[in-house]
Design a protein around this motif. Structure first.
Motif, mmCIF file in Angstrom:
data_model
loop_
_atom_site.group_PDB
_atom_site.id
_atom_site.type_symbol
_atom_site.label_atom_id
_atom_site.label_comp_id
_atom_site.label_asym_id
_atom_site.label_seq_id
_atom_site.Cartn_x
_atom_site.Cartn_y
_atom_site.Cartn_z
ATOM 1 N N LYS A 95 -23.900 -11.598 2.935
ATOM 2 C CA LYS A 95 -23.753 -12.953 2.412
ATOM 3 C C LYS A 95 -23.039 -12.915 1.068
ATOM 4 O O LYS A 95 -22.990 -11.887 0.403
ATOM 5 C CB LYS A 95 -25.118 -13.610 2.253
ATOM 6 N N VAL A 96 -22.518 -14.065 0.698
ATOM 7 C CA VAL A 96 -21.951 -14.201 -0.636
ATOM 8 C C VAL A 96 -23.115 -14.506 -1.571
ATOM 9 O O VAL A 96 -23.785 -15.517 -1.420
ATOM 10 C CB VAL A 96 -20.921 -15.343 -0.690
ATOM 11 N N PRO A 97 -23.393 -13.613 -2.539
ATOM 12 C CA PRO A 97 -24.585 -13.805 -3.363
ATOM 13 C C PRO A 97 -24.404 -14.881 -4.434
ATOM 14 O O PRO A 97 -23.289 -15.165 -4.858
ATOM 15 C CB PRO A 97 -24.772 -12.437 -4.020
ATOM 16 N N SER A 98 -25.520 -15.458 -4.855
ATOM 17 C CA SER A 98 -25.480 -16.396 -5.972
ATOM 18 C C SER A 98 -25.521 -15.599 -7.280
ATOM 19 O O SER A 98 -25.822 -14.405 -7.274
ATOM 20 C CB SER A 98 -26.684 -17.333 -5.913
ATOM 21 N N GLU A 99 -25.250 -16.252 -8.384
ATOM 22 C CA GLU A 99 -25.243 -15.561 -9.664
ATOM 23 C C GLU A 99 -26.614 -14.945 -9.941
ATOM 24 O O GLU A 99 -26.715 -13.785 -10.377
ATOM 25 C CB GLU A 99 -24.879 -16.550 -10.781
ATOM 26 N N ALA A 100 -27.671 -15.701 -9.655
ATOM 27 C CA ALA A 100 -29.030 -15.200 -9.907
ATOM 28 C C ALA A 100 -29.302 -13.921 -9.105
ATOM 29 O O ALA A 100 -29.892 -12.968 -9.623
ATOM 30 C CB ALA A 100 -30.053 -16.275 -9.532
ATOM 31 N N GLU A 101 -28.832 -13.893 -7.855
ATOM 32 C CA GLU A 101 -29.052 -12.708 -7.019
ATOM 33 C C GLU A 101 -28.302 -11.495 -7.567
ATOM 34 O O GLU A 101 -28.796 -10.366 -7.523
ATOM 35 C CB GLU A 101 -28.606 -12.988 -5.579
ATOM 36 N N VAL A 157 -19.224 -11.609 -8.246
ATOM 37 C CA VAL A 157 -19.774 -10.497 -9.026
ATOM 38 C C VAL A 157 -19.036 -10.390 -10.364
ATOM 39 O O VAL A 157 -19.662 -10.256 -11.423
ATOM 40 C CB VAL A 157 -19.663 -9.166 -8.235
ATOM 41 N N LYS A 158 -17.724 -10.504 -10.319
ATOM 42 C CA LYS A 158 -16.958 -10.414 -11.576
ATOM 43 C C LYS A 158 -17.349 -11.531 -12.533
ATOM 44 O O LYS A 158 -17.523 -11.303 -13.736
ATOM 45 C CB LYS A 158 -15.461 -10.470 -11.274
ATOM 46 N N ASP A 159 -17.496 -12.734 -12.000
ATOM 47 C CA ASP A 159 -17.899 -13.866 -12.841
ATOM 48 C C ASP A 159 -19.273 -13.633 -13.450
ATOM 49 O O ASP A 159 -19.486 -13.884 -14.641
ATOM 50 C CB ASP A 159 -17.940 -15.170 -12.022
ATOM 51 N N ALA A 160 -20.190 -13.146 -12.609
ATOM 52 C CA ALA A 160 -21.571 -12.963 -13.069
ATOM 53 C C ALA A 160 -21.660 -11.926 -14.185
ATOM 54 O O ALA A 160 -22.374 -12.131 -15.160
ATOM 55 C CB ALA A 160 -22.474 -12.580 -11.896
#
Lengths: 324, 77
Positions: free
Chosen positions: B65-71, B21-24
């Motif tokens: 789940k661990v979300p993807s950047e798009a999510e 999340v921080k990266d996104a």
């Protein structure tokens, strides 16, 4: 199904690396290559199949189903079976427990789910098929489900609500039937990429456990003589199963790490029931799990929970020894 | 500005989610604060069954789940 892999491992170890066929090192390396590849293939297949099932029966749906329907005793069977098909993550066991209590699901039914969840899951099934074959896998899965069912039923009868942590008792008092869920309307082909992604992440999560587990297993396979353990745990020792369970409870590993070692135990002469009872104790009951459950239960309840489950694991160990 | 809460008891997946999340938000220049919630009682107020979960302005957007950047970007839009 895996003949080609046998040939491939033969060729790789004996022809490419030119290690003598009957040497201990050759044995160990062959075992390692063959088992690792076979297990990884099975793991991918099973996690994908389980992923598809889970995509259509997510845990929220299961909870709501159990919470709303009167099932006349069958709820223990359902909860235990659902526990088997949902993927297990030890960090989710507490939210799951509270979520079930909150939905008004009886404590015993919640326990049935909680007992089976770590015992029977996609990783355990894949490894079991690879190492002991289909028949043993079916017996393992059904005894895991039966164990959860009876364990949950007995725990439910013991009226243990008063031993929950005070704040959980508060949750219990305010339990209510769950509302309808928004159904995710996705086609199968829309779901598939996510299912594959999940399958790969599960495999990634257990990959090193499997490599290390098979590595240790391979060394034991090559270097420990057949029948070695029988000197210590004789087949006729009536206390072998309970001793194995008592040793297994404080230890913790997931199925991926412990099964390759169990397989070698069995090859070297330990009865399969004793070995499986040991594995169930390692996977299903552990000190890390106890500390996690401490957030929602008193020590007394944890002790009763562990005691009842250990008792049923010992019973199924004896049963396995009789029928396999 | 959005308030993002990461719900999780401290397991590996929860830490991975916090990082994702921080990266996104850094990568997409999203104006948001990220807060980690580790207390199980607080987590359960969001009525989730599996962790980690991502809560945006008090609404559970992603769970289990661990979300993807798009999510993550979609959950924040």
């Amino acid at each position: 199904m895996f003949d080609w892999l046998q040939d491939l491992s033969d060729w790789l170890i004996y022809s490419v690396f030119t290690i003598a066929q009957s040497s201990k090192l050759g044995d160990a390396l062959h075992f390692f290559v063959y088992d690792t590849i076979k297990i990884l293939i099975l793991l991918f297949l099973i996690t994908t199949v389980m992923g598809i099932v889970n995509s259509y029966f997510p845990v929220d749906k299961i909870r709501n189903y159990l919470s709303r329907n009167k099932l006349f005793g069958l709820e223990y069977l359902f909860a235990s079976t659902f526990g088997a098909i949902t993927p297990f993550c030890s960090c989710s066991s507490v939210p799951l427990f509270i979520g079930f209590v909150k939905g008004g699901i009886p404590l015993g039914v919640t326990f049935a789910f909680l007992i089976t969840s770590p015992l029977v899951n996609e990783v355990a099934i894949a490894l079991f098929i690879g190492m002991f074959g289909l028949k043993a896998t079916l017996i393992y899965v059904s005894s895991g489900i039966i164990l959860g069912m009876f364990g949950g039923f007995i725990l439910g009868k013991l009226k243990l609500e008063k031993y929950l942590s005070p704040w959980v008792q508060g949750v219990l008092a305010n339990a209510s039937k769950e509302d309808d869920l928004e159904e995710e309307k996705q086609t199968f082909s829309q779901r598939l990429p996510f299912i594959f992604k999940e399958a790969l992440s599960i495999i990634k999560g257990v990959f090193w456990y499997i490599i290390i587990g098979i590595g240790i297993g391979a060394m034991m396979h090559g270097f420990i003589p057949t029948g070695f353990f029988e000197n210590y745990i004789s087949k006729d020792n009536p206390f072998a199963v309970p001793i194995a369970v008592i040793l297994g409870v404080p230890m913790y590993s997931n199925a991926a790490g412990v099964l390759p070692i169990i397989q070698v135990f069995v090859q070297k002469g330990i009865p399969i029931g004793t070995a499986i009872a040991f594995m169930m104790a390692v996977v299903g009951l552990s000190i890390p799990e106890a500390t996690m459950l401490k957030k929602v239960m008193t020590w007394k309840l944890i002790a009763i929970f562990f005691g009842v489950v250990a008792f049923f694991i010992i019973l199924s160990g004896y049963m396995f020894n009789l029928i396999l | 500005m959005k308030t993002i809460k990461i719900l999780g008891t401290g397991c590996a997946k929860c830490k991975a989610t916090e990082q994702a999340v921080k990266d996104a938000i850094a990568k997409n220049n999203i104006d948001a604060t990220v807060e980690k919630v580790e207390d199980i009682q607080q987590i359960m107020e969001y009525n989730i069954l599996s962790t980690p979960a991502v809560v945006v302005d008090e609404i559970v957007k992603i769970k289990g789940k661990v979300p993807s950047e798009a999510e993550i970007v979609e959950a924040l839009s």
